[in-house]
Design an enzyme around this catalytic site. Structure first.
Site, short mmCIF file in Angstrom:
data_model
loop_
_atom_site.label_atom_id
_atom_site.label_comp_id
_atom_site.label_asym_id
_atom_site.label_seq_id
_atom_site.Cartn_x
_atom_site.Cartn_y
_atom_site.Cartn_z
N ASP A 148 0.87 -1.17 0.00
CA ASP A 148 0.00 0.00 0.00
C ASP A 148 0.90 1.22 0.00
O ASP A 148 1.83 1.32 0.80
CB ASP A 148 -0.94 0.04 1.20
CG ASP A 148 -2.08 1.01 0.93
OD1 ASP A 148 -2.94 0.70 0.07
OD2 ASP A 148 -2.10 2.10 1.53
N ASP A 207 4.32 9.38 -10.99
CA ASP A 207 5.76 9.48 -11.32
C ASP A 207 6.12 10.73 -12.13
O ASP A 207 7.15 11.35 -11.86
CB ASP A 207 6.24 8.22 -12.05
CG ASP A 207 6.53 7.07 -11.09
OD1 ASP A 207 7.02 7.33 -9.98
OD2 ASP A 207 6.29 5.90 -11.47
#
Ligand code: ITT
Length: 193
Positions: free
Chosen positions: A67, A153
């Site tokens: 997670d 990202d």
């Protein structure tokens, strides 16, 4: 080993990082376990354990889960544990990333600090549980940059390298990332057993 994730981007990284530890790593889907888990924990560790436990009841194999999330200091830690659900699960990351950049409009460089956090949980055959956590510090960029990786990202800039994590090669990202470091810690813990 079964990895309790439905996220292909994570799974790709996990396979590479775990290759020296375990030769047979299956995603939930590959293991034929197709379940929808409600991630209603308050912390990354709780959510990772919720996912790992949900899969562990279907198998005798070692089960791991990840997670993770992006914490932006200017936004008081948002989106944090809600990173996947931020603006809705089906909203594209192009839109989510643009939204976060716009929420930081006018915020100076030194206040754009953020981190990716990753908790990994393991449920061992027999029921024993482990969790580890790691993070990578960075800053939110002014525009999306790079085509590698996934999710946030393209807006996560690593000052020491001068690139976003979407501009890094897979090996380079895995060497410094929250996920690379957390999985490294988990390998150490599992190696001690
Ligand atoms: P599973 O629960 O099936 O593993 P998920 O995508 O729902 O997949 P999380 O609940 O852990 O996973 O949400 C993590 C989110 O945080 C992920 O969807 C991305 O948006 C973001 N995230 C985590 N690690 C990241 C990384 O390395 N690069 C970019 N974004 C990342």
């Amino acid at each position: 080993m079964i990895f309790a994730t439905g996220n292909e981007g994570k799974m790709k990284e996990i396979r590479t990082i775990m290759a020296d530890f375990c030769r047979e790593i299956y995603s939930m889907k590959e293991a034929g376990i197709e379940i929808n888990v409600e991630e209603n924990g308050q912390t990354y560790e709780e959510n990772a354990l919720i996912k790992a436990r949900a899969v562990a009841v279907h198998t005798q194999d070692l089960v791991l889960a990840d997670d993770s999330g992006l914490e932006i200091d200017w936004l008081n830690g948002e989106p944090g544990v809600y990173s996947a659900r931020y603006m809705g699960e089906d909203t594209s990351y192009r839109v989510k990333n643009a939204n976060l950049i716009s929420r930081l409009e006018g915020v100076p460089e030194e206040k754009r600090t953020a981190r990716f956090v990753c908790a990994i949980a393991a449920v061992l055959p027999g029921g024993r549980e482990l969790t580890v956590r790691a993070a990578i510090e960075g800053r939110i960029g002014y525009e999306e940059k790079g085509d590698n990786g996934f999710g946030y990202d393209p807006i996560f800039f690593v000052p020491e390298i001068g690139k976003t994590t979407a501009e890094l090669g897979e090996a380079e990202k895995n060497r410094i990332s929250h996920r690379g470091k957390a999985l490294g810690l988990m390998k150490e813990e599992l190696g001690k057993l």
